[in-house]
Enzyme design. Structure first.
Site, PDB file in Angstrom:
ATOM      1  N   LYS A  53     145.698  80.101  40.606  1.00  0.00           N
ATOM      2  CA  LYS A  53     144.954  78.992  41.215  1.00  0.00           C
ATOM      3  C   LYS A  53     143.701  78.768  40.384  1.00  0.00           C
ATOM      4  O   LYS A  53     142.956  79.708  40.111  1.00  0.00           O
ATOM      5  CB  LYS A  53     144.583  79.320  42.660  1.00  0.00           C
ATOM      6  CG  LYS A  53     143.806  78.217  43.347  1.00  0.00           C
ATOM      7  CD  LYS A  53     143.642  78.399  44.845  1.00  0.00           C
ATOM      8  CE  LYS A  53     142.988  79.661  45.231  1.00  0.00           C
ATOM      9  NZ  LYS A  53     142.701  79.782  46.658  1.00  0.00           N
ATOM     10  N   CYS A  73     141.940  68.804  44.935  1.00  0.00           N
ATOM     11  CA  CYS A  73     143.344  68.376  45.064  1.00  0.00           C
ATOM     12  C   CYS A  73     143.434  66.958  45.641  1.00  0.00           C
ATOM     13  O   CYS A  73     144.500  66.372  45.663  1.00  0.00           O
ATOM     14  CB  CYS A  73     144.137  69.346  45.947  1.00  0.00           C
ATOM     15  SG  CYS A  73     143.802  69.241  47.714  1.00  0.00           S
ATOM     16  N   CYS A  82     136.262  71.044  50.583  1.00  0.00           N
ATOM     17  CA  CYS A  82     137.593  71.648  50.641  1.00  0.00           C
ATOM     18  C   CYS A  82     137.880  72.142  52.054  1.00  0.00           C
ATOM     19  O   CYS A  82     137.022  72.746  52.694  1.00  0.00           O
ATOM     20  CB  CYS A  82     137.655  72.824  49.667  1.00  0.00           C
ATOM     21  SG  CYS A  82     139.201  73.744  49.741  1.00  0.00           S
TER      22      CYS A  82
END
Length: 104
Positions: A53, A73, A82
């Site tokens: 990651k 993302c 996030c």
């Protein structure tokens, strides 16, 4: 460490509010942005793919909180912060995108 953003890696688009959602009060200047994955299904087609990651940390002394995680993302329900949505995205696509951590 700065991570370069590859414009060709994904496409950004403005998303119109769904009519199926309950009406909300008008918010001036609010725009929804969504990143659409490239041909391979991932948001990150080339950056540090050997890592499980990709997470970067930025140290700064002028923050109110000791740690803040920012979404990379583009799927977080609390964007730009996030909310962990990248975990589901990574499992579904085999991608390795993770948050940007800003530390005090």
């Amino acid at each position: 460490m700065a991570t370069p953003f590859l414009a060709a890696a994904c496409r950004l688009s403005v998303v119109a509010p769904s009519t199926a959602q309950a009406p909300r009060p008008a918010r001036r200047g609010l725009v929804a942005v969504r990143a659409e994955a490239g041909a391979g299904g991932g948001i990150n087609p080339a950056i540090r793919k050997e890592e499980d990651k990709v997470v970067d940390t930025v140290l700064t002394g002028e923050l109110a909180k000791p740690l803040t995680a920012y979404c990379r993302c583009w799927r977080s329900g609390t964007f730009p912060l996030c909310d962990g949505t990248h975990v589901k995205h990574n499992k579904a696509t085999g991608d390795n995108v993770g948050p940007l951590l800003v530390k005090k």
